[in-house]
Design an enzyme around this catalytic site. Structure first.
Site, PDB file in Angstrom:
ATOM      1  N   ASN A 107      -4.548   5.750  -1.024  1.00  0.00           N
ATOM      2  CA  ASN A 107      -4.059   5.794   0.350  1.00  0.00           C
ATOM      3  C   ASN A 107      -3.404   7.126   0.691  1.00  0.00           C
ATOM      4  O   ASN A 107      -3.444   7.568   1.836  1.00  0.00           O
ATOM      5  CB  ASN A 107      -3.089   4.645   0.608  1.00  0.00           C
ATOM      6  CG  ASN A 107      -3.841   3.337   0.756  1.00  0.00           C
ATOM      7  OD1 ASN A 107      -5.069   3.327   0.854  1.00  0.00           O
ATOM      8  ND2 ASN A 107      -3.136   2.230   0.765  1.00  0.00           N
ATOM      9  N   SER A 159       0.822  -1.211   0.000  1.00  0.00           N
ATOM     10  CA  SER A 159       0.000   0.000   0.000  1.00  0.00           C
ATOM     11  C   SER A 159       0.850   1.253   0.000  1.00  0.00           C
ATOM     12  O   SER A 159       0.362   2.322  -0.349  1.00  0.00           O
ATOM     13  CB  SER A 159      -0.852   0.056   1.262  1.00  0.00           C
ATOM     14  OG  SER A 159      -1.567  -1.118   1.435  1.00  0.00           O
TER      15      SER A 159
HETATM   16  N1  LIG Z   1      -5.493  -4.344   4.900  1.00  0.00           N
HETATM   17  C1  LIG Z   1      -5.803  -3.565   3.893  1.00  0.00           C
HETATM   18  O1  LIG Z   1      -6.842  -2.910   3.907  1.00  0.00           O
HETATM   19  C2  LIG Z   1      -4.890  -3.494   2.685  1.00  0.00           C
HETATM   20  C3  LIG Z   1      -5.410  -2.988   1.492  1.00  0.00           C
HETATM   21  C4  LIG Z   1      -4.598  -2.998   0.352  1.00  0.00           C
HETATM   22  C5  LIG Z   1      -3.290  -3.460   0.439  1.00  0.00           C
HETATM   23  N2  LIG Z   1      -2.809  -3.918   1.634  1.00  0.00           N
HETATM   24  C6  LIG Z   1      -1.424  -4.454   1.648  1.00  0.00           C
HETATM   25  O2  LIG Z   1      -1.499  -5.853   1.535  1.00  0.00           O
HETATM   26  C7  LIG Z   1      -0.402  -6.455   2.217  1.00  0.00           C
HETATM   27  C8  LIG Z   1      -0.939  -7.455   3.229  1.00  0.00           C
HETATM   28  O3  LIG Z   1      -1.709  -6.758   4.207  1.00  0.00           O
HETATM   29  P1  LIG Z   1      -2.836  -7.498   5.072  1.00  0.00           P
HETATM   30  O4  LIG Z   1      -3.627  -6.427   5.690  1.00  0.00           O
HETATM   31  O5  LIG Z   1      -3.484  -8.505   4.252  1.00  0.00           O
HETATM   32  O6  LIG Z   1      -1.926  -8.203   6.201  1.00  0.00           O
HETATM   33  P2  LIG Z   1      -2.330  -9.396   7.178  1.00  0.00           P
HETATM   34  O7  LIG Z   1      -1.488  -9.211   8.382  1.00  0.00           O
HETATM   35  O8  LIG Z   1      -3.795  -9.486   7.337  1.00  0.00           O
HETATM   36  O9  LIG Z   1      -1.841 -10.695   6.371  1.00  0.00           O
HETATM   37  C9  LIG Z   1      -0.501 -10.970   6.061  1.00  0.00           C
HETATM   38  C10 LIG Z   1      -0.352 -12.471   5.862  1.00  0.00           C
HETATM   39  O10 LIG Z   1       0.969 -12.755   5.395  1.00  0.00           O
HETATM   40  C11 LIG Z   1       1.403 -13.950   5.959  1.00  0.00           C
HETATM   41  N3  LIG Z   1       2.871 -14.021   5.899  1.00  0.00           N
HETATM   42  C12 LIG Z   1       3.775 -13.399   6.667  1.00  0.00           C
HETATM   43  N4  LIG Z   1       5.022 -13.742   6.265  1.00  0.00           N
HETATM   44  C13 LIG Z   1       4.891 -14.609   5.237  1.00  0.00           C
HETATM   45  C14 LIG Z   1       5.823 -15.313   4.427  1.00  0.00           C
HETATM   46  N5  LIG Z   1       7.136 -15.183   4.600  1.00  0.00           N
HETATM   47  N6  LIG Z   1       5.340 -16.122   3.469  1.00  0.00           N
HETATM   48  C15 LIG Z   1       4.022 -16.275   3.270  1.00  0.00           C
HETATM   49  N7  LIG Z   1       3.089 -15.613   4.021  1.00  0.00           N
HETATM   50  C16 LIG Z   1       3.534 -14.787   4.988  1.00  0.00           C
HETATM   51  C17 LIG Z   1       0.863 -13.881   7.384  1.00  0.00           C
HETATM   52  O11 LIG Z   1       0.808 -15.171   7.967  1.00  0.00           O
HETATM   53  C18 LIG Z   1      -0.519 -13.264   7.151  1.00  0.00           C
HETATM   54  O12 LIG Z   1      -1.499 -14.242   6.959  1.00  0.00           O
HETATM   55  C19 LIG Z   1       0.380  -5.321   2.838  1.00  0.00           C
HETATM   56  O13 LIG Z   1       1.428  -4.956   1.973  1.00  0.00           O
HETATM   57  C20 LIG Z   1      -0.643  -4.210   2.914  1.00  0.00           C
HETATM   58  O14 LIG Z   1      -0.072  -2.942   2.916  1.00  0.00           O
HETATM   59  C21 LIG Z   1      -3.595  -3.976   2.740  1.00  0.00           C
END
Ligand SMILES: NC(=O)c1ccc[n+]([C@@H]2O[C@H](COP(=O)([O-])OP(=O)(O)OC[C@H]3O[C@@H](n4cnc5c(N)ncnc54)[C@H](O)[C@@H]3O)[C@@H](O)[C@H]2O)c1
Length: 596
Positions: A192, A121
């Site tokens: 964002n 993001s």
């Molecule tokens: N939450 C939002 O609203 C949103 C929206 C758009 C983009 N994003 C982006 O998406 C990405 C993920 O965010 P999220 O909110 O889904 O996070 P989250 O914490 O909900 O999920 C992250 C997942 O990654 C897994 N993980 C960690 N290390 C890993 C590895 N080495 N190999 C495989 N899996 C691994 C974790 O177990 C977890 O399930 C971030 O870059 C975030 O900025 C988030």
């Protein structure tokens, strides 16, 4: 010919990853979904089945389609399972070093022609790409939360991303039924960059106890038509993710203080209050991952609303003024069964207001929203007057005269002389300090702000502004009156912009700055906010409707009161106003409204 993507990999099945898997599998693409451990994989699977089961329960997905969807997904622990996919989307936590490590590993594991994409993001896609030996095949594909629902995808190209890769990914987005905007690699991209300053500001208001979480969220939902309030949205995003995004944007985006995460966020993350995914954030949820809010110790107590009910001994209301707001407010009170005394500066003005109220009530009748008898009864409850003395026996006065402090102060001094003791005196000011008018009377405890939105008969929100002298009883009465009018009253402190304008206008101003910096176009920015964040109008559409002069005046007030450098009006906004491009009313603002 665009490249065929027959199988894709998704890394990380958290809030975003699980949703992204669903988007691909729903559209017939085979997905290899990987996590870091068996336990995390199980949670990821549960995220996906939970979401698809909810879609089936809501009748949005047939059972057979769900089964086919799930049949397209293979689950695995570790990146090795991604050796033969055409595209990988990474959605692990927002840490640069973690993402770089994963991309270096993906570069080793994946076939040479595979495209490697990040869902980051706020981090630099360029910095992530240089961890691989194929930076020209690295791109940002930024989905919005919840991924299966939100239409927008921001496609982020770095200076080395090859044009073919961009075109292939754009075609893929179209196949997924998404609308993409393609942009360069800048902190927070479009949405964002505009959203997080606002979210952080809302958290700051909550931390400062300026208003309750329910009131902050209700204000933005009802005042701006947003699908959810900022604190509920923070819970959906995940507070840990939101913290990291803010932190990165602060460091990458010019150290704008508005992106420095509010200290409360760090405390909540440390305490494990991550939002929906952990079952508790600003609100408490039925269980981890559930969207259902359950009452907790901060939920307004039933006793409090009982007090509000009891506090209202109001049956006769005076409304002072003859403008748009006064006219709407007279109608609102009369329709709700109150006896109304309208005071204007003369019979001619009263006749005009009376005509306007009649016209509006008649529209209600034509639309079948009001019976003729109810219209006549409402009109019968209004007394028209040109002298303040007729307010001697009202229980509440709502002042809606011109937005000039000296005029309002003089009026409140007169009301103080005329009105009986114990009456609630309310001002509808949208920008002046309520305490200034309160101190023009000898009874500041009885003075409160009642900030109605235009058009008053339609807009469901009223901001109840309590000054440091307003009594708890006056505030409770104001709440009860709003409830009796069928409006949602939100209580806030006496600061410039109250809740809605203070949160809305800096965001609009930021959009102008983004346009000014030529990062994107007005159309793409409007698209991004509507399709990525569910806003009913994009910032430039809204600015043209509100009026650029009005917007500039509000933004100036906010800047003068809070001295926040980031609130300084965008030079482009000032120039457009100087040039007479005031928006729809002038035929031209950000867009030309004379040509259709
Ligand atoms: N939450 C939002 O609203 C949103 C929206 C758009 C983009 N994003 C982006 O998406 C990405 C993920 O965010 P999220 O909110 O889904 O996070 P989250 O914490 O909900 O999920 C992250 C997942 O990654 C897994 N993980 C960690 N290390 C890993 C590895 N080495 N190999 C495989 N899996 C691994 C974790 O177990 C977890 O399930 C971030 O870059 C975030 O900025 C988030």
């Amino acid at each position: 010919m665009a490249r065929e993507f027959t199988s894709v990999g998704v890394v990380g099945l958290g809030t975003m990853g699980a949703g992204i898997v669903e988007v691909f599998a729903r559209n017939g693409v085979n997905v290899v979904a990987v996590e870091i451990s068996d336990a995390a994989l199980e949670r990821g699977q549960a995220n996906l089945t939970g979401s698809t089961d909810r879609a089936v329960a809501k009748g949005k997905l047939a059972e057979a389609d769900r089964d086919a969807l799930l049949g397209r997904v293979t689950f695995a622990v570790g990146l090795d399972a991604l050796h033969s996919v055409d595209l990988v989307i990474e959605a692990v936590p927002e840490h640069l070093d973690l993402k770089q490590r994963i991309f270096a590993e993906l570069d080793r594991v994946c076939k040479p022609e595979a495209i490697l994409a990040t869902n980051t993001s706020s981090l630099s896609v360029t910095e992530i790409s240089v961890a691989t030996a194929r930076p020209n095949q690295v791109i940002g594909i930024h989905f919005f939360n919840p991924a299966p629902v939100m239409k927008l995808v921001e496609v982020v190209r770095t200076v080395v991303t090859s044009a073919d890769v961009v075109a292939d990914v754009e075609a893929l987005c179209a196949r997924l039924g998404k609308v993409d905007v393609t942009i360069n690699d800048r902190a927070g991209f479009i949405a964002n960059a505009l959203l997080f300053g606002y979210l952080n500001h809302a958290v700051g208001m909550f931390e400062a106890r300026y208003a309750s979480r329910e009131d902050i969220d209700a204000a933005m939902k009802l005042g701006c038509g947003l699908p959810m309030g900022p604190l509920a949205l923070m819970d959906l995003i995940g507070l840990d993710t939101a913290y990291e995004i803010l932190d990165t944007m602060y460091r990458r985006g010019g150290r704008d203080r508005r992106h420095a995460p509010v200290p409360l966020l760090k405390q909540m993350v440390t305490a494990g209050l991550l939002g929906r995914k952990s079952g508790r954030g600003f609100y408490t949820y039925e269980r981890p991952g559930s969207p259902k809010v359950v009452p907790d110790e901060q939920t307004p107590a039933a006793a409090e609303s009982a007090l509000a009910d009891g506090a209202s001994g109001i049956s006769k209301v005076g409304v002072v003024g003859s403008g748009t707001m006064a006219t709407g407010i007279i109608e609102v009170f009369a329709k709700a069964g109150y006896e109304v005394v309208s005071v204007t500066r003369g019979a001619e003005k009263s006749a005009k207001v009376c005509e306007a109220v009649k016209t509006s009530l008649n529209k209600g009748v034509v639309r079948g929203k009001l019976s003729e008898a109810d219209r006549d009864a409402a009109l019968g409850r209004i007394n028209w007057s040109a002298t303040l003395e007729h307010l001697a026996d009202v229980d509440l006065v709502v002042e809606a005269v011109v937005e000039e402090l000296s005029v309002k102060k003089a009026l409140f001094a007169s009301l103080d002389e005329i009105c009986k003791p114990g009456v609630v005196l309310a001002t509808t000011t949208s920008s002046l300090p309520v305490i200034e008018v309160a101190m023009a009377t000898q009874r500041p405890a009885d003075v409160v702000g009642l900030h109605f939105f235009n058009p008053a008969p339609i807009m469901p929100l009223v901001e109840i502004v309590r000054t440091i002298r307003t009594s708890a009883e006056t505030t409770a009465t104001a709440r009860a009156v709003c409830a009796a009018l069928g409006k949602t009253g939100v209580v806030c402190g006496d600061r410039s912009g109250f809740i809605v304008n203070a949160l809305l206008f800096p965001y609009l101003n930021d959009a102008v700055r983004m346009l000014e910096a030529s990062y994107s176009t007005a159309d793409d920015i409007d698209h991004a906010m509507k399709l990525g964040c569910g806003y009913p109008m994009g910032p430039f559409e809204l600015l043209d409707v509100v009026g650029l002069d009005v917007s500039l005046a509000i933004q100036r007030e906010l800047y003068l009161e809070l001295r926040e450098p980031g609130f300084a009006p965008a030079p482009l906004l000032e120039h457009l106003v100087t040039a007479g491009y005031l928006g729809r009313k002038a035929g031209r603002g950000f867009r030309d409204h004379t040509r259709r």
